[in-house]
Design an enzyme around this catalytic site. Structure first.
Site, short mmCIF file in Angstrom:
data_model
loop_
_atom_site.label_atom_id
_atom_site.label_comp_id
_atom_site.label_asym_id
_atom_site.label_seq_id
_atom_site.Cartn_x
_atom_site.Cartn_y
_atom_site.Cartn_z
N ASP A 218 36.84 42.95 48.66
CA ASP A 218 36.18 42.36 47.58
C ASP A 218 36.87 41.15 46.87
O ASP A 218 38.04 41.29 46.87
CB ASP A 218 35.92 43.50 46.46
N LYS A 220 38.54 39.36 44.22
CA LYS A 220 39.17 39.88 42.95
C LYS A 220 38.96 38.53 41.89
O LYS A 220 39.52 37.70 41.86
CB LYS A 220 40.91 39.74 43.16
N ARG A 225 37.91 43.63 32.88
CA ARG A 225 37.24 44.52 33.30
C ARG A 225 36.51 45.39 32.24
O ARG A 225 36.59 45.47 31.17
CB ARG A 225 38.43 45.83 33.65
N ARG A 240 38.79 48.09 29.81
CA ARG A 240 39.70 49.06 30.71
C ARG A 240 40.39 50.41 29.72
O ARG A 240 40.60 51.26 30.44
CB ARG A 240 40.51 48.43 31.54
N ARG A 374 45.89 55.10 40.18
CA ARG A 374 46.38 53.74 41.05
C ARG A 374 46.92 54.25 42.25
O ARG A 374 48.08 54.95 42.29
CB ARG A 374 47.42 53.00 40.00
#
EC number: 6.5.1.1
Length: 509
Positions: A218, A220, A225, A240, A374
């Protein structure tokens, strides 16, 4: 009504956590405290308060208090009598006043609370208000302690907390058991913690993590966000950090209402574009989402978590991508290529950079949506190495920077202890405008100072560019950044999302 747990118990646990580097010992101390607040005995309110406090936070988003308002306190109480619920109720009164006479009312409430606290309790209360309670009890540690106290699997606690938006929100459910945690699901209109990307030095390393399988690559985008929820005509746009910014982005609401579905949850970015279609400077997008005025932003989506009654968190990324393509037109989808070929991925990255974007994110096509995590399923690659770090302290400048706060001390998260680890300092990359802004900002966050250094609450996230990482005995983490310079301050990112010292070490040659 007094609860069974005293604030003195929280203070003692905080001290125990601070005194050890052992993660096991930290978790055991947290578990012992949370077990004493079992909601089956004393109710959910006490447990939720203890859960927040052991994590170093108040339950109130804002109290109207700062460290300057806590410099003159009454004499401490001779012995511990305050319960956690009494402290929570006191902060409710402190946070409530508004309008004429509010400062006097707040000051009276502060004096009453602190006058009933011992010297140790006063110190802890001051620290939790100013953000200085650095016992290393990050949310992951609190979740481990909660799982141990309630006797439930840690993955169940983590998943529920991610879907509910906080550990506090699911503390009582943990004590009810696995079934209650499992009942905590994605709820349209209630933002969930976003999935996050780890870093790789280059595309070859990122693709290697996929083991030769095809991946999605994708673009960036250098935007903000956003998570967009829609249920019928109702739309919620969240950041976010789960802040509701719906009213500030009517153009995003308009796009969401035009999509051919009754309910959905989308993950993406809001980006301000110039007339030529290239992204505007990040600060313009950030200012728009923060203030609700300025340049128009365009939403771009890269994932879908829910569609018309069906939760999609546990289906593969490939399946979610197919749903996204049917729901969102191409002009509002993040550009993507699917490949296992390094050459194709590098060509796509080059095109993204030519278009003014940051880089790419390499994503496993088999992975579920891991809210709040993450891991290796998403890996970002940027030609300029960057880290999101937190400012721990700032030094006064000299020469032409006299009178400005200049040299910032940088910290990363230590996942082993839950604390913060200093990686070095930098004064590079700062314009006069940035120097003026950060001087004002860090004086607001000041907790103490020496002759040349202002120590601050670890709240301000900064994006740092660097040329490499080297081993160093000067700093506790054993590593230091080479030629670190400030790219920008990230008010859109919470400290919980800064990079870990393990990520920094991954850049060692």
């Amino acid at each position: 009504m007094n609860g069974a747990v005293l604030i003195a118990d929280v203070v003692a646990t905080s001290a125990a956590i601070t005194a050890t580097r052992s993660r096991k010992a930290k978790v055991a101390a947290i578990a012992d405290l949370l077990a004493r607040a079992d909601p089956r005995r004393s109710g959910a309110d006490e447990l939720e308060t203890v859960t927040a406090y052991v994590g170093g936070a108040l339950r109130q988003r804002r109290t109207g208090l700062g460290w300057r308002g806590l410099t003159k306190l009454p004499a401490p109480a001779p012995g511990p009598t305050l319960s956690v619920l009494e402290v929570h109720e006191a902060f409710e009164r402190i946070a409530a006043p508004a309008g004429a006479g509010s400062q006097a009312a707040r000051a009276a409430a502060v004096a009453d609370l602190f006058g009933r606290a011992t010297a140790e309790e006063q110190q802890w209360l001051r620290g939790v208000v100013t953000g200085e309670v650095r016992q290393g009890a990050l949310d992951s540690l609190v979740q481990e302690g909660l799982a141990a106290a309630a006797g439930v699997p840690l993955p169940e606690v983590r998943r529920a907390a991610m879907l509910a938006g906080s550990t506090v929100a699911v503390a009582a459910a943990a004590f009810e058991g696995v079934a209650a945690l499992g009942a905590v699901g994605l709820q349209v209109g209630r933002p969930v913690l976003p999935m996050l990307a780890s870093s790789a030095p280059d595309l070859a390393a990122a693709l290697a993590r996929a083991g030769g399988d095809e991946v999605a690559v994708d673009t960036k985008l250098d935007g903000i966000r956003i998570q967009v929820h829609r249920s019928g005509p109702d739309v919620v746009v969240a950041t976010r950090s789960l802040e509701d910014i719906t009213a500030r982005l009517p153009e995003v609401v308009e796009v969401a209402r035009a999509l051919p579905a009754d309910s959905f949850v989308l993950d993406g970015e809001a980006l301000a574009l110039a007339e030529d279609g290239r992204p505007r400077p990040f600060q313009e997008t950030a200012a728009r989402t923060a203030m609700g005025a300025g340049v128009e932003v365009t939403p771009y989506f890269f994932d879908v978590l829910h569609l018309d009654g069906a939760d999609l968190l546990d289906v593969s990324a490939a399946e979610r991508a197919a749903v996204l393509e049917r729901l969102v037109p191409a002009e509002h989808r993040v550009p993507r290529v699917v490949t296992a070929d390094l050459g194709v991925a590098e060509e796509f990255l080059a095109g993204a950079l030519r278009s003014g974007h940051e880089g790419v994110v390499v994503k496993s096509l088999a992975a579920p949506y891991e809210a709040g995590r993450r891991g290796a399923s998403w890996v970002k690659v940027k030609p300029v190495h960057t880290l999101d770090l937190v400012v721990l302290a700032v030094e006064w400048g000299s020469g032409r920077r006299q009178g400005w706060l200049s040299n910032i001390h940088l910290g990363a998260r230590d996942p082993a202890t839950g604390g913060l680890v200093m990686l070095g300092k930098t004064f590079k990359g700062m314009t006069d405008e940035v120097l003026a802004w950060q001087t004002e900002r860090f004086l607001e966050l000041e907790t103490s100072r020496s002759a040349h250094v202002v120590h601050v609450r670890p709240e301000q996230v900064v994006e740092i560019a660097f040329d490499g990482v080297q081993r160093s005995t000067r700093y506790p983490g054993g590593v230091a950044l080479r030629f670190a310079r400030v790219l920008r301050y990230r008010d859109d990112k919470p400290v919980a999302e800064i990079d870990t010292v393990d990520t920094v070490r991954s850049f060692l040659g």
